[in-house]
Design a protein around this motif. Structure first.
Motif, short mmCIF file in Angstrom:
data_model
loop_
_atom_site.label_atom_id
_atom_site.label_comp_id
_atom_site.label_asym_id
_atom_site.label_seq_id
_atom_site.Cartn_x
_atom_site.Cartn_y
_atom_site.Cartn_z
N GLY A 183 8.91 8.78 31.48
CA GLY A 183 9.22 9.84 30.73
C GLY A 183 10.55 10.81 30.72
O GLY A 183 10.91 11.46 30.23
N GLY A 184 11.34 10.12 31.86
CA GLY A 184 12.81 10.94 32.12
C GLY A 184 12.54 11.90 33.08
O GLY A 184 13.59 12.72 33.09
N LEU A 185 11.38 12.19 33.81
CA LEU A 185 11.44 13.42 34.57
C LEU A 185 11.59 12.69 35.89
O LEU A 185 10.61 11.86 36.42
CB LEU A 185 10.00 13.96 34.36
CG LEU A 185 10.04 14.57 33.12
CD1 LEU A 185 8.58 15.25 32.65
CD2 LEU A 185 11.12 15.98 32.96
N LEU A 186 12.52 13.28 36.83
CA LEU A 186 12.72 12.71 38.09
C LEU A 186 12.57 13.79 39.08
O LEU A 186 12.42 13.39 40.31
CB LEU A 186 14.26 12.37 38.12
CG LEU A 186 14.93 11.32 37.29
CD1 LEU A 186 16.33 11.10 37.49
CD2 LEU A 186 13.92 9.89 37.18
N ALA A 187 12.01 14.95 38.89
CA ALA A 187 11.84 15.90 39.73
C ALA A 187 10.44 15.70 40.47
O ALA A 187 9.66 15.32 39.62
CB ALA A 187 11.97 17.30 39.16
N LYS A 188 10.11 16.16 41.45
CA LYS A 188 8.94 16.16 42.31
C LYS A 188 8.56 17.33 42.98
O LYS A 188 9.27 17.78 44.05
CB LYS A 188 8.96 14.86 43.25
CG LYS A 188 7.76 14.83 44.07
CD LYS A 188 7.59 13.67 45.14
CE LYS A 188 6.65 13.89 46.17
NZ LYS A 188 5.43 14.11 45.53
N THR A 189 7.21 17.94 42.39
CA THR A 189 6.95 18.83 43.06
C THR A 189 5.15 18.66 43.31
O THR A 189 4.80 17.90 42.25
CB THR A 189 7.17 20.32 42.42
OG1 THR A 189 6.17 20.50 41.23
CG2 THR A 189 8.60 20.49 42.28
N ASP A 190 4.53 19.51 43.73
CA ASP A 190 3.09 19.44 43.74
C ASP A 190 2.52 19.77 42.33
O ASP A 190 1.60 19.05 41.97
CB ASP A 190 2.46 20.31 44.88
CG ASP A 190 2.60 19.85 46.14
OD1 ASP A 190 2.89 18.68 46.54
OD2 ASP A 190 2.31 20.54 47.22
N LYS A 191 3.11 20.89 41.68
CA LYS A 191 2.69 21.05 40.34
C LYS A 191 3.02 19.99 39.33
O LYS A 191 2.23 19.51 38.63
CB LYS A 191 3.68 22.27 39.92
CG LYS A 191 3.02 23.55 40.49
CD LYS A 191 4.09 24.79 39.67
CE LYS A 191 3.61 26.15 40.46
NZ LYS A 191 4.40 27.07 39.47
N LEU A 192 4.22 19.32 39.60
CA LEU A 192 4.69 18.16 38.87
C LEU A 192 3.69 17.13 38.96
O LEU A 192 3.03 16.36 37.87
CB LEU A 192 5.93 17.69 38.66
CG LEU A 192 7.00 18.82 38.37
CD1 LEU A 192 8.32 18.53 38.62
CD2 LEU A 192 6.79 19.49 37.29
N ASP A 193 3.41 16.78 40.23
CA ASP A 193 2.46 15.52 40.52
C ASP A 193 1.21 15.77 39.88
O ASP A 193 0.53 14.83 39.24
CB ASP A 193 2.43 15.65 42.22
CG ASP A 193 3.62 14.95 42.72
OD1 ASP A 193 4.38 14.51 42.01
OD2 ASP A 193 3.53 15.09 43.81
N ALA A 194 0.51 17.11 40.04
CA ALA A 194 -0.67 17.26 39.47
C ALA A 194 -0.88 17.08 37.98
O ALA A 194 -1.77 16.16 37.54
CB ALA A 194 -1.33 18.60 39.94
#
Length: 314
Positions: free
Chosen positions: A93-104
């Protein structure tokens, strides 16, 4: 309990395993819901949209191993997914960032997109046996590492220290094997029956049977192709246009593959049926290792049918 699953170079019998690979998680198609910075076990389960929850290995929270059990106790179906797959889903989906929010949020989207089948509720007794089996593997690996160091040592004090460490590890292995034997004896009738059924097959010793119980709970409940894929013994196509590449095995669970590789060697020596199968494959392919891997898959297929039908080897 012997070491039939830990000798030889069966460790490279398959390709790179993906079950244990760690991966990050991004997010794809996020909704508008808010997510707290700090996640507890329930927050880190991605809602699949129909009562199922998708548990991703890439959510970095403490106590993750307890999450499937907590979900089952709450009456919530869940599934564990390969973190490499969920990470690739995020990157697609073109999203490379990683945080707990994004993971969930990503896991929630992943669950809605693929609607994975829920895993069976965890069995506490099997989980205990699996934990003991993993600890035994760790101790065996440590002993083998110390034994390799012994071959490189020349100073008398160093040699004495290594020998003492090897002896100590051997005692700890014997102790935990006794605990494992007790845990199997005290387990439910189904687990004890599974152990006895697996032991009846040629080449399958106590270590291989323990490994299959601990690390392949799907045995007997999946198709031959699916169970071979889970064990990392399924060949993968590698074609493009008119080119037909080699079919390597890859992925799966490395500990299960290694145990089955060593068990296949024993079965080839002990059972004429497996020896004839091995000889035919080796003659046709020109590769003895390929023939052993084929025998390991055949053995797994037989074990899967034995467990499904609850019948000993005949």
């Amino acid at each position: 309990m012997g070491d039939e699953g830990e000798r030889g170079d069966g460790s490279d019998a398959g390709g790179r395993a993906q079950d244990g690979e760690r991966g990050g998680g991004g997010g794809v198609g996020f909704g508008d819901g808010a997510c707290d910075d700090r996640l507890d076990g329930r927050d880190a389960l991605g809602e699949a949209g129909d009562g199922r929850l998708d548990v991703g290995d890439d959510v970095g929270i403490e106590g993750f191993a307890e999450m499937p059990g907590l979900a089952a106790e709450a009456g919530i179906a869940s599934t564990r997914r390969n973190p490499v797959q969920t990470r690739r889903f995020a990157e697609a989906g073109g999203l490379l960032a990683k945080t707990d929010k994004l993971d969930a949020r990503m896991l929630s989207d992943y669950g809605r997109r693929f609607t994975p089948a829920p895993d069976q509720p965890p069995c506490r007794q099997r989980e205990r046996i699996a934990a003991l089996a993993r600890r035994r593997d760790q101790l065996v690996e440590a002993r083998a590492r110390e034994a390799r160091h012994l071959g490189e040592a020349f100073d008398p004090d160093v040699i004495a220290d290594i020998e003492a460490a090897v002896a100590c590890l051997a005692k700890r292995i014997a102790t935990i094997e006794a605990v494992i034997a007790s845990a199997i004896a005290e387990a439910d009738a189904a687990t004890a029956a599974t152990f006895a059924i697996l032991r009846s097959a040629p080449g399958v010793g106590p270590v291989t049977a323990l490994t299959l119980i601990a690390h392949l709970p799907e045995l007997g409940g999946r198709s031959p192709k699916t169970i071979a894929s889970l064990a990392g013994l399924a060949p993968r196509n590698n074609d493009s246009g008119t080119r037909r590449g080699r079919r390597p095995i890859r992925g799966g669970r490395p500990r299960v593959r290694k145990a089955l590789y060593m068990a296949a060697l024993g079965a080839i020596r002990a059972a004429p049926r497996f020896k004839a199968f091995y000889s035919a494959i080796a003659a046709r392919s020109g590769s003895r290792k390929l023939a052993v891997i084929a025998a390991a898959r055949k053995l797994l297929t037989i074990l899967n049918a034995m467990q499904r039908d609850q019948k000993a080897y005949a």
